[in-house]
Each structure stands twice: as C-alpha cells, then as structure tokens.
Write an enzyme that holds these catalytic residues in place. Structure first.
Site, PDB file in Angstrom:
ATOM      1  N   ASP A   1     -70.517  39.780  94.179  1.00 49.09           N
ATOM      2  CA  ASP A   1     -71.604  38.960  94.706  1.00 49.09           C
ATOM      3  C   ASP A   1     -72.104  38.005  93.627  1.00 49.09           C
ATOM      4  O   ASP A   1     -71.709  38.071  92.457  1.00 49.09           O
ATOM      5  CB  ASP A   1     -72.751  39.837  95.221  1.00 49.09           C
TER       6      ASP A   1
ATOM      7  N   HIS B   1     -65.350  36.656  96.534  1.00 49.83           N
ATOM      8  CA  HIS B   1     -66.623  36.996  97.171  1.00 49.83           C
ATOM      9  C   HIS B   1     -66.505  38.203  98.101  1.00 49.83           C
ATOM     10  O   HIS B   1     -67.514  38.674  98.637  1.00 49.83           O
ATOM     11  CB  HIS B   1     -67.155  35.792  97.955  1.00 49.83           C
TER      12      HIS B   1
END
Length: 460
Positions: free
Chosen positions: A436, A432
């Site tokens: 995304d 992350h």
C-alpha cells in the site's frame, strides 16, 4: 581307376579348403552397427529456464578435428553469452545452425564422427600427419587471402568485436575494404565505411600495398542521394527478453510514489571517502553504492518490499537475502544483474561488486548466475538525464526505484537563508496488490534518512 580317385581326392581337398577359408572370411569381415560412431552433440540446459539461444560465433567448421573441452561456439541467451565446449574427441561432420540462427535446448548443435579406439593406434601416425598437412594447407589458404569461400558462405577475417560492430549496423563485412594484415577487416575499416571517420584514416598493411590498385587522381562524382528503404528486424537477445519481461510487468497494477533527497551532506561525505576507496580497490566512489546500502537498510525494516508474489498459491515469499538488481547500459542493451547479499556487505564491498558487474556487462561476459534470484531493483537514470520517471516492476519482484540526476538548486535553510543544495529526485513503483501507499512512503523515508544523514552508515 587311379586317375579317377586322384581327381576325386583333389576335388574334395579343394572344396574342404575353400569352404573353410570362406567361412573364415565370413567370420572376419562383417558389418556391425557397433563401428558406427557418429554422435549428435545436443545443446544442454544452461539454466535460468532458458529454452533457446542465438548462435553468435562458430570456432570450428565441418572437417575440423576437436578434443574434449575445445571451444565449439558462442551462444547468447536473453541474459548472457555462454561458450559451448566439446564433450567428445573426433571430427565434426555437420553443423546444424548458422550464425544468428536460433538453437533450442536439447536439440543437436553439431554431429561428431568419433573414431573407434580399437585399431586407432595403427593409423595414429598417418592420421596425425595427414591432418596436420591438411590443416597447414588450409591455414596457408586462409592467411593468403582475406576471404575464402566455404560452400555458399564467404568468410571474412575479423575479430568478434568487429563482427559485433558490423552486426549492430546491419553491415556485410565482405563489402568493407580491409586494411589489416592479410586482408583482415579492422574496427577502423568499419568506422570509415560507415562515415564515422574521415576517408583515408586507415593506412593499408604492407601485405596489401601491392594488391591495392593505384588510386585514380580524377575526383569521383558525388553519388545521387537515395532514400533508405524500410527494414524489418526480428527481436533477439536483450530486446526479446525486454519484450517478455515488460509484457509481464504491464499485468502488475503499479503504485507510484516520488520524493526529493537532499544530497548535500552525502556529497561531502563521499568526497572524504574517495581516497580510502581508492586504496581499497575502488577507483571512483559514486552515489550508487550508498543508494544500494540505504535500500538494504530500508528492506530490513520493511521486508514486504523484498518479497515476491506467488499467484498460484496466493501467497507472499519473503526473501532473506537482499539481492539488489541494478540496471546497467551495455553495448547489447539494458541488462539488470544483481549484487548478492547486500545486507551483509559494506559500501566499499558493494562498490567493488558493482564495478565488476559493469565491467562484465560492457565486455558481454555476464553469466546467468549474475541475473538469478534478484529481490529488489534500482535504476540510476540520472546518469543519462531527467528527474522523475515511472519505472516498471520486474516480476516476480514487487518494487523498484529509479534515481534522477542530482542538481544544484537554491534552498532555504533553518534560518530562512538561501543556500546551495544538491537535490536528487527518486521515483518508486510498487505492486499495489500487496504493497500500500503508506508502506512505500515509509520505506522511502528510511532510505531518504540514510542518504541525507550519511553518518548513520557508520552505525551499521
């Protein structure tokens, strides 16, 4: 006077000749470090940043005479098994590591006594005959008995696969009754000793019949049940590599995404290709090559998923090749080699490479190059069971996918009719810090599209 001269002349002659001969001896007989040919053979770098290995098997012992490129030992790193060969011709004088000990790269493995080439021709025949006679006597002794004491260690005749089986069960082969020729311990002997097969399944070899004492006709009383003691096992090989890789993986903030794939059309499409795949050297075509190729297509559209993160420079390295790592269950544990350049291969070629990796994994012959340069990972946990999971990213990669079991379930079609559908679940994990949720979901949708509409593969 004459007698005096004669005596002095003889004395001078003796001194002159003795001194000359002594000087000659001093010149001919000397000790020099040039004749000292003891050489230490060091473990060389076998690549992939491996700094230590575990010695699994020795093919030689102290006193053996070897030549260049003869096999010395087999070592296992946290990724693969490698056979170490000799660089020298000579006699082994010392072995620095026992079986299952850790050997460090750049440190000595064995010591050689390399004979000086000058003057070897004169003693060549006698040396050869003495070595052959000694080796014959040693061979007779080793074949005449099942186990021969060498120093403080008891050597038991057994193949590497049998030793591996005994190692997995923490079993001392010297305690296993042997039924093979000349006292060799067979796989069936180990299984019978462990209770996996009924007693008496293995028939002793005729060479052991006369040595075996007659079995007592009286039934043995049942042994008292004892509680096994706790044991401590040092992490080695694949488990040690898993400790390192998963420790690094937990430093990555994982983003999870899951979905379901309708595999109904792919099931039919694969069945139609089975005969063609068999003609091209693929005995059984599974879903995995389709999943790998679909992932390669999705990686082309979303190259950030095929990248790696360089924390030192805070930059992304976009990989050009799609080297897709595949988790394979082997007798040594779970390993993750990769199929190189999937973007340039069709489904049949990927299936062949996958079958070759699986076979080398089962036989323990995977090489370090099979693990090098992986860019993306897939795991087919569905072959074992389960649906959804939470796979762990293998650094420095930034994403991984895991497929669950394909199940037949009821579904509504476009006419609101209940039909039979084959549904597979998939779970994605992404780093992350660089990927995304939208990117990962879009990647998954492309992958899903090719699996649900397999005719699209024909357009690649």
């Amino acid at each position: 006077m004459a007698t005096h001269l004669l005596r002095n002349g003889a004395t001078c002659w003796l001194l002159r000749n003795c001194i000359s001969r002594q000087a000659t001896l001093n010149r001919c007989l000397h000790v020099s470090s040039v004749l000292d040919k003891k050489i230490s053979f060091h473990l060389s770098d076998i690549g992939e940043g491996i700094r230590e290995v575990t010695v699994k098997e020795w093919f030689v012992k102290v006193g053996d005479t070897v030549e260049q490129f003869d096999n010395l030992c087999e070592v296992q790193s946290d990724k693969a098994s490698v056979t170490i060969t000799s660089r020298y011709d000579g006699k082994i004088t010392k072995i620095h590591h026992k079986i299952d000990e850790i050997a460090l790269v750049g440190r000595p493995l064995v010591d050689f006594d390399v004979l000086d080439e000058e003057g070897d021709d004169a003693d060549d025949s006698s040396t050869t005959s003495s070595e052959s006679s000694s080796s014959e006597s040693e061979q007779e002794k080793s074949t005449g008995a099942g186990a021969t004491p060498t120093g403080a260690r008891l050597i038991t005749l057994a193949t590497p696969s049998v030793r591996r089986l005994a190692k997995e069960h923490q079993l001392d082969l010297a305690k296993v009754p042997a039924t093979g020729k000349n006292g060799r311990v067979l796989k069936g002997d180990v299984l019978e000793f462990l209770g996996h097969v009924p007693p008496g399944t293995n028939v002793p070899h005729p060479t052991l019949v006369d040595k075996k004492p007659a079995a007592s006709s009286a039934p043995c009383s049942a042994a008292p049940v004892s509680v096994p003691a706790d044991r401590v096992e040092v992490l080695k090989g694949v488990r040690k590599a898993m400790l390192k890789s998963m420790t690094e993986s937990l430093k990555i903030p994982h983003f999870a995404y899951s979905d379901e794939i309708d595999m109904t059309q792919l099931v039919q499409f694969r069945n139609q290709l089975q005969a063609v795949a068999k003609e091209n050297g693929v005995p059984k075509l599974t879903f995995m090559p389709f999943c790998i190729k679909a992932a390669s297509v999705a990686l082309s559209k979303y190259p950030i998923v095929n990248s790696s993160l360089d924390l030192a420079s805070e930059s992304l390295i976009f990989k050009g090749a799609h080297n897709i790592s595949v988790a394979i269950d082997t007798p040594q544990g779970l390993v993750v080699p990769n199929i190189k350049n999937c973007q340039a291969k069709n489904i049949i070629e990927i299936a062949k490479d996958l079958n070759a990796l699986v076979e080398r994994g089962r036989t323990g012959t995977l090489s370090p190059s099979d693990f090098a340069d992986g860019t993306f990972s897939l795991s087919n946990i569905g072959v074992i069971g389960g649906t959804y999971t939470h796979p762990c990213i293998m650094a420095p990669q930034v994403a991984i996918g895991a497929m669950g079991r394909t199940k037949a379930v009821p579904r509504f079609n476009d006419k609101d009719e209940v039909v039979k559908a084959y549904v597979m679940s998939v779970s994605w994990s992404a780093d992350h810090r660089v990927i995304d949720g939208v990117t990962m979901a879009s990647f998954s949708n492309v992958w899903k599209q090719y699996l649900e509409q397999p005719a699209l593969f024909l357009l690649l």
